[in-house]
Every structure is written in C-alpha cells, then in structure tokens.
Motif scaffolding. Structure first.
Motif, PDB file in Angstrom:
ATOM      1  N   GLY A   8       0.906  -1.221  -0.121  1.00 24.41           N
ATOM      2  CA  GLY A   8      -0.073   0.174   0.134  1.00 24.41           C
ATOM      3  C   GLY A   8       0.877   1.192  -0.034  1.00 24.41           C
ATOM      4  N   ASP A   9       2.073   1.242   0.762  1.00 21.62           N
ATOM      5  CA  ASP A   9       2.705   2.452   0.646  1.00 21.62           C
ATOM      6  C   ASP A   9       3.568   2.782  -0.490  1.00 21.62           C
ATOM      7  N   GLN A  10       3.991   1.549  -0.999  1.00 21.10           N
ATOM      8  CA  GLN A  10       4.675   1.596  -2.433  1.00 21.10           C
ATOM      9  C   GLN A  10       3.733   2.173  -3.347  1.00 21.10           C
ATOM     10  N   LEU A  11       2.488   1.562  -3.370  1.00 25.21           N
ATOM     11  CA  LEU A  11       1.468   2.212  -4.389  1.00 25.21           C
ATOM     12  C   LEU A  11       1.146   3.618  -4.323  1.00 25.21           C
ATOM     13  N   ARG A  12       0.910   3.864  -2.953  1.00 26.09           N
ATOM     14  CA  ARG A  12       0.590   5.380  -2.744  1.00 26.09           C
ATOM     15  C   ARG A  12       1.954   6.249  -3.195  1.00 26.09           C
ATOM     16  N   LEU A  14       4.223   5.619  -5.729  1.00 27.47           N
ATOM     17  CA  LEU A  14       3.849   5.481  -7.109  1.00 27.47           C
ATOM     18  C   LEU A  14       2.951   6.468  -7.632  1.00 27.47           C
ATOM     19  N   ILE A  15       1.879   6.527  -7.019  1.00 26.14           N
ATOM     20  CA  ILE A  15       0.963   7.379  -7.661  1.00 26.14           C
ATOM     21  C   ILE A  15       1.146   8.822  -7.203  1.00 26.14           C
ATOM     22  N   GLU A  16       1.656   9.233  -5.953  1.00 28.28           N
ATOM     23  CA  GLU A  16       2.227  10.408  -5.883  1.00 28.28           C
ATOM     24  C   GLU A  16       3.379  10.964  -6.966  1.00 28.28           C
ATOM     25  N   ARG A  17       3.893  10.034  -7.134  1.00 30.62           N
ATOM     26  CA  ARG A  17       5.229  10.344  -8.194  1.00 30.62           C
ATOM     27  C   ARG A  17       4.362  10.599  -9.745  1.00 30.62           C
ATOM     28  N   ILE A  18       3.398   9.814  -9.934  1.00 34.90           N
ATOM     29  CA  ILE A  18       2.962   9.962 -11.138  1.00 34.90           C
ATOM     30  C   ILE A  18       2.048  11.413 -11.362  1.00 34.90           C
ATOM     31  N   GLU A  19       1.413  11.668 -10.128  1.00 30.57           N
ATOM     32  CA  GLU A  19       0.684  12.912 -10.039  1.00 30.57           C
ATOM     33  C   GLU A  19       1.769  14.157 -10.084  1.00 30.57           C
ATOM     34  N   ARG A  20       2.926  14.112  -9.603  1.00 32.62           N
ATOM     35  CA  ARG A  20       3.788  15.129  -9.582  1.00 32.62           C
ATOM     36  C   ARG A  20       4.331  15.261 -11.056  1.00 32.62           C
ATOM     37  N   LEU A  21       4.525  14.039 -11.725  1.00 26.04           N
ATOM     38  CA  LEU A  21       4.943  14.153 -13.414  1.00 26.04           C
ATOM     39  C   LEU A  21       3.766  14.701 -14.150  1.00 26.04           C
ATOM     40  N   GLU A  22       2.647  14.318 -13.815  1.00 24.27           N
ATOM     41  CA  GLU A  22       1.557  14.886 -14.513  1.00 24.27           C
ATOM     42  C   GLU A  22       1.495  16.258 -14.322  1.00 24.27           C
ATOM     43  N   GLU A  23       1.714  16.909 -13.280  1.00 23.17           N
ATOM     44  CA  GLU A  23       1.875  18.403 -13.119  1.00 23.17           C
ATOM     45  C   GLU A  23       2.862  19.140 -13.812  1.00 23.17           C
TER      46      GLU A  23
END
Length: 80
Positions: A8-12, A14-23
C-alpha cells in the motif's frame, strides 16, 4: 509491518510520483503553448513550425521516403 502495508505504501508513493509528473507535464505543455504564441506574434506560421518539428523527429530515410511518396501522389493528382 505487514506485506499489505508495504504494498500500500509503495502504491501510494508511485501514485504521488505520477501525479507530480503529470503536473510537470502540464507545466511543460503550457510553456510550449507560450512559445508557439510568441512565434505567432512574431509572424511565424505555427502549423508549419509543428510540421517541421514532426519532420525533424523522423529518421532521414523515413522522411525521404515520405517525401517521395507525397511527390508521387501529387504528380498522380496533377498537383505538381
């Protein structure tokens, strides 16, 4: 720590990294748009600029092949 929490922590993360990259991607897209607006304001044809950028990304052989086919089609249609 259970394996579920680690996943769960790893998934979170990864999602946060993707969100930053999308920004960042959105910011870069806005920068590109601004450069095209500047080019247009200086009298450049942005459609042609986009086409040149697309052609520059192509391998020389692929570009030459495409141009040869285009010339063949134009000649066949009497547009030469």
């Amino acid at each position: 720590m259970s394996e579920g929490n680690i996943a769960g922590d790893q998934l979170r993360l990864l999602i946060e990294r993707i969100e930053r990259l999308e920004e960042e991607k959105k910011g870069i897209g806005d920068d590109v748009k601004d450069v095209f607006l500047e080019a247009k304001a200086n009298g450049y044809d942005t459609k042609i600029m986009r086409q040149i950028i697309r052609l520059r990304k192509m391998q020389p052989h692929d570009r030459q092949e495409m141009e040869a086919i285009l010339q063949t089609y134009l000649a066949a249609l009497g547009m030469e």
